[in-house]
Every structure is written in structure tokens, then in C-alpha cells.
Design an enzyme around this catalytic site. Structure first.
Site, PDB file in Angstrom:
ATOM      1  N   TYR A 150       0.815  -1.227   0.000  1.00  0.00           N
ATOM      2  CA  TYR A 150       0.000   0.000   0.000  1.00  0.00           C
ATOM      3  C   TYR A 150       0.849   1.277   0.000  1.00  0.00           C
ATOM      4  O   TYR A 150       0.613   2.186   0.805  1.00  0.00           O
ATOM      5  CB  TYR A 150      -0.915   0.051   1.239  1.00  0.00           C
ATOM      6  CG  TYR A 150      -1.373  -1.280   1.760  1.00  0.00           C
ATOM      7  CD1 TYR A 150      -2.169  -2.111   0.977  1.00  0.00           C
ATOM      8  CD2 TYR A 150      -1.010  -1.702   3.041  1.00  0.00           C
ATOM      9  CE1 TYR A 150      -2.583  -3.355   1.457  1.00  0.00           C
ATOM     10  CE2 TYR A 150      -1.427  -2.937   3.531  1.00  0.00           C
ATOM     11  CZ  TYR A 150      -2.216  -3.759   2.734  1.00  0.00           C
ATOM     12  OH  TYR A 150      -2.611  -4.977   3.214  1.00  0.00           O
ATOM     13  N   LYS A 165      27.231  -5.119  14.539  1.00  0.00           N
ATOM     14  CA  LYS A 165      26.423  -4.187  15.320  1.00  0.00           C
ATOM     15  C   LYS A 165      25.489  -5.066  16.160  1.00  0.00           C
ATOM     16  O   LYS A 165      24.273  -4.867  16.200  1.00  0.00           O
ATOM     17  CB  LYS A 165      25.656  -3.249  14.363  1.00  0.00           C
ATOM     18  CG  LYS A 165      24.951  -2.093  15.037  1.00  0.00           C
ATOM     19  CD  LYS A 165      25.878  -1.078  15.673  1.00  0.00           C
ATOM     20  CE  LYS A 165      25.051  -0.056  16.457  1.00  0.00           C
ATOM     21  NZ  LYS A 165      25.892   0.797  17.338  1.00  0.00           N
ATOM     22  N   ASP A 182      30.114   1.438  14.382  1.00  0.00           N
ATOM     23  CA  ASP A 182      30.235   2.883  14.641  1.00  0.00           C
ATOM     24  C   ASP A 182      31.658   3.214  15.097  1.00  0.00           C
ATOM     25  O   ASP A 182      32.300   4.141  14.595  1.00  0.00           O
ATOM     26  CB  ASP A 182      29.155   3.390  15.628  1.00  0.00           C
ATOM     27  CG  ASP A 182      28.692   2.353  16.628  1.00  0.00           C
ATOM     28  OD1 ASP A 182      29.303   1.261  16.708  1.00  0.00           O
ATOM     29  OD2 ASP A 182      27.727   2.620  17.364  1.00  0.00           O
ATOM     30  N   ASP A 214      30.081  -3.103   2.527  1.00  0.00           N
ATOM     31  CA  ASP A 214      29.868  -2.201   1.397  1.00  0.00           C
ATOM     32  C   ASP A 214      30.192  -0.768   1.817  1.00  0.00           C
ATOM     33  O   ASP A 214      30.941  -0.049   1.143  1.00  0.00           O
ATOM     34  CB  ASP A 214      28.404  -2.319   0.938  1.00  0.00           C
ATOM     35  CG  ASP A 214      28.103  -1.474  -0.286  1.00  0.00           C
ATOM     36  OD1 ASP A 214      29.044  -1.143  -1.032  1.00  0.00           O
ATOM     37  OD2 ASP A 214      26.916  -1.152  -0.492  1.00  0.00           O
TER      38      ASP A 214
HETATM   39 MG    MG Z   1      29.536  -0.128  -2.771  1.00  0.00          MG
END
Ligand code: MG
Ligand code: NAI
Length: 353
Positions: free
Chosen positions: A146, A188, A221, A245
Site C-alpha cells: 500500500y 552491530k 560505529d 559495502d
Molecule cells: Mg559499494
């Protein structure tokens, strides 16, 4: 005569059409010098192919490239094509269908280059990111419902499997044994307590099988800050698909430019061909001007030759890259004036000398 390697060449889009041919010229020079043959076949796949044919690669594309010894790839994606497609219909498809579960991404400061990190030298910036390449956050397991209503809802579920963590862990620990014997698991798991909690548990089990390798855990982090403040603490980083990445672009940045980073999408068992590509994308903002930095693409060629067993040739390409950067022959991203082709010519002439 040495061996013959059949290489599927996929320029892709944007600067891929400039840096991949540059990389192929280096491969051919290395082949001549080290007495093996590189037989290439070009496949014009990517967003450009999609614009013409409505598909990134033909239906039997994977079957076609399966027959090669390796795939040498640039990047895919064009501004005029839906950017949810390049990864789904080409890059991730090849990486998963060919079980290239290791994404090997070295970070190293080359001779003659200054890192944007003012006080850091090549002694400090020399590590490898091992990114899990087949599962995690990027399995595209989700749904949108939706979307144009007040009830709009979207979900992405990441997947972590024991087999997936064990195999990437073993690869990282074995690599560390050939380097400085240190593995840092970047996660994490303090917040993604299920998927990455399990990842950590399996990682720690594998770590016990490598008592000679120092093992530690760091949250992403803190790891991001440490890339900038103390990159010297890293040797081998093992991490998930998305974290890897993101951190590898940061790795490219501390080397001096995204255009410097090379990588391999590797199937270590060699059941399938592996794919070698720079860490960056198709950079449409600078495409067609002969200014893109081809070094990440050329480094990827060296990683490919190493994987194929041509280690001397691979090392020679790395020496040729450093010879070029040390002489100050650099593209615009490194504040130089050399063109893409001039960098390739400098690397080739070092190899030929
Ligand atoms: Mg990349
Ligand atoms: P990008 O990596 O293509 O570019 C980011 C910035 O870095 C740009 O300013 C670009 O000019 C610069 N840059 C990248 N490579 C360079 C090089 N070799 N020399 C000099 N400068 C360089 O990332 P962006 O802009 O987010 O994505 C552009 C397209 O690439 C998108 O369609 C994206 O989906 C695709 N992409 C494809 C990948 C792949 O095929 N494996 C990976 C990442 C992005």
C-alpha cells in the site's frame, strides 16, 4: 607456452567503458611478459543493455559466463535507469548464482599518495576488508504494501546462516595467517541482537579453531571512527554484506580516492568463476571524459591473476601501479592531470620494461 585463461569481460556502464579496456591492456601486457594467454570475450551487459532490450543481461547470461575462468567487470548503473535494478539484475545475481561468497577488498596507501588522514603513512594503512557477499542485509527479502496510502508499509529481512558465517570466517582467518595474524569482526550485534548476535556466536566458534590468530570484535560505529583515527589497528576485517559495502568506500577514501579500490568476488572452492571489479560504481558524473582513475580496475586485474595462480604477474602489476603513483602520474581525483589512458600506458610500459 603457459596456460590460457578465458575471461568474460563486462564493461558495464559509465566509466566501465573506459577503465575496463585500460585494465585489459594491462592484463595482456602481463600475460606476454609472464608467458600465459588471456583470451577475452566481451559482453555488453548492464543498464545500457536494459535500455535496448529491457533486461540487464540475457536470460542465459549466467550459464554463458559460468564457462569462463573468471569475469572481469566494471560497474553497472545509469541515471536514466531505475537504480533498484543494477544490483538485483546483475551484480548480486552474479555474486549469488556463482556463489562468490567472499568479497575481498584490500585497503592500502600507495607510494606517492597522501592519505586525507594527515598523519598516516603506508605503514598505517594496509588492511583487508572481507565482506560477506551472499547473504545478510542484501538478500532483498522484503515487501512493500500500500505504498501510496496512509497504511504504507515496507520490510526488508536480513538472513544470516551458520554455513554462511562459517565459510566467510574460515576465509578471513586463513587470510590472516598469511598476513599479520589479526582478525577484527565488525558488527552491530549490540542492537541487531538476533541476526548479528548469531553471527558473533558462530564467528567466535570459528576463532577458537585459529588460536594463533588474534581475534577481536568491534562495532561498526567505532570501526568507522577507527578507520579515520587509527587505521593501523586493522589487519583483516570480517564483516557483513552491508557494513562491508559502506566501510569499503571509507577504505577507498582513506587511500585517497574511491577510484583506487580493487576487489574480488570470490568463490574460494573454484566451483564457479569469480568476478573482479573496482569497489566503486559507474560514476556517470565523469563518464566519457577519459578522466576516471583506472587503478582500482587495474588492481582488480592483479587480484584476478593471483586467484588464477599467476602470482608473479599479479605482483608485477602492483609494482607497476606503485611506480606510476610514485612518479606522480595521477588522475584528477588525486589532483593530477593524467588521463585514464595515460595511467594505463604508464602501468603497461613499466610491465614491458
Ligand atoms: Mg559499494
Ligand atoms: P560511484 O562509485 O559511481 O561514484 C561516487 C563518486 O566517486 C562520484 O563522484 C564519482 O565520480 C567518483 N568516482 C567513482 N569511481 C571513480 C574513479 N574510478 N575515478 C574517479 N572518480 C571516481 O557511486 P554512485 O554515484 O553512488 O553510483 C553511480 C551508479 O553506479 C549508480 O547507478 C549505482 O547504482 C552504480 N553502482 C554500481 C556498482 C556495481 O556495479 N558494482 C557499485 C556501486 C554503485
Amino acid at each position: 607456452m603457459g596456460k590460457t585463461y578465458k575471461i568474460a569481460v563486462v564493461n558495464g556502464d559509465g566509466i566501465g567503458n573506459e577503465i575496463v579496456p585500460a585494465g585489459v591492456s594491462v592484463l595482456q601486457a602481463a600475460a606476454t611478459k609472464y608467458n600465459f594467454e588471456i583470451e577475452t570475450e566481451n559482453f555488453f551487459w548492464g543498464a545500457g543493455h536494459y535500455l535496448k532490450h529491457g533486461i540487464f543481461m540475457p536470460e542465459d547470461g549466467i550459464d554463458t559466463i559460468k564457462k569462463f575462468d573468471a569475469i572481469y567487470f566494471g560497474a553497472v548503473g545509469l541515471p536514466e535507469v531505475d537504480d533498484t535494478l543494477p544490483a538485483k539484475d546483475y551484480t548480486f545475481k552474479v555474486r549469488t548464482d556463482l556463489e562468490q561468497y567472499v568479497n575481498y577488498r584490500p585497503v592500502k596507501l600507495f607510494a606517492g599518495l597522501e592519505s586525507p588522514l594527515r598523519d598516516k603513512t603506508s605503514k598505517d594503512i594496509d588492511f583487508v576488508i572481507i565482506r560477506e557477499n551472499n547473504e545478510g542485509e542484501f538478500v532483498q527479502n522484503g515487501k512493500i504494501m500500500y505504498p501510496d496510502t496512509p497504511n504504507g508499509l515496507a520490510v526488508d529481512t536480513s538472513i544470516v546462516t551458520r554455513k554462511g558465517v562459517e565459510r566467510i570466517a574460515h576465509f578471513a582467518f586463513k587470510l590472516a595467517r598469511k598476513r599479520n595474524k589479526k582478525v577484527t569482526n565488525v558488527t552491530k550485534s549490540n542492537t541487531l541482537i538476533y541476526s548479528l548476535g548469531f553471527w558473533d556466536k558462530v564467528m567466535a566458534e570459528v576463532a577458537e579453531q585459529y588460536p594463533d590468530v588474534e581475534y577481536g570484535k568491534m562495532y561498526v560505529d567505532n570501526a568507522s571512527a577507527s578507520f579515520v583515527l587509527k587505521p593501523e589497528v586493522f589487519d583483516v576485517i570480517v564483516t557483513t554484506n552491508m557494513i562491508g559495502d559502506i566501510l569499503s568506500d571509507l577504505g577507498g577514501a582513506i587511500m585517497g580516492s574511491l577510484g583506487l579500490g580493487g576487489s574480488g568476488n570470490i568463490n574460494p572452492e573454484k566451483d564457479y568463476p569469480s568476478m573482479f571489479e573496482p569497489i566503486h560504481g559507474s560514476a556517470p558524473d565523469i563518464a566519457g571524459q577519459n578522466v576516471a582513475n583506472p587503478i582500482g580496475q587495474i588492481w582488480s586485474a592483479a587480484i584476478m591473476l593471483e586467484h588464477l595462480g599467476e602470482e608473479e604477474a599479479a605482483q608485477n602489476i602492483m609494482q607497476a601501479i606503485e611506480h606510476t603513483t610514485a612518479k606522480g602520474i595521477m588522475t584528477r581525483d588525486l589532483k593530477g592531470t593524467a588521463t585514464t589512458t595515460e595511467i594505463a600506458e604508464s602501468v603497461v610500459s613499466f610491465i614491458e620494461s
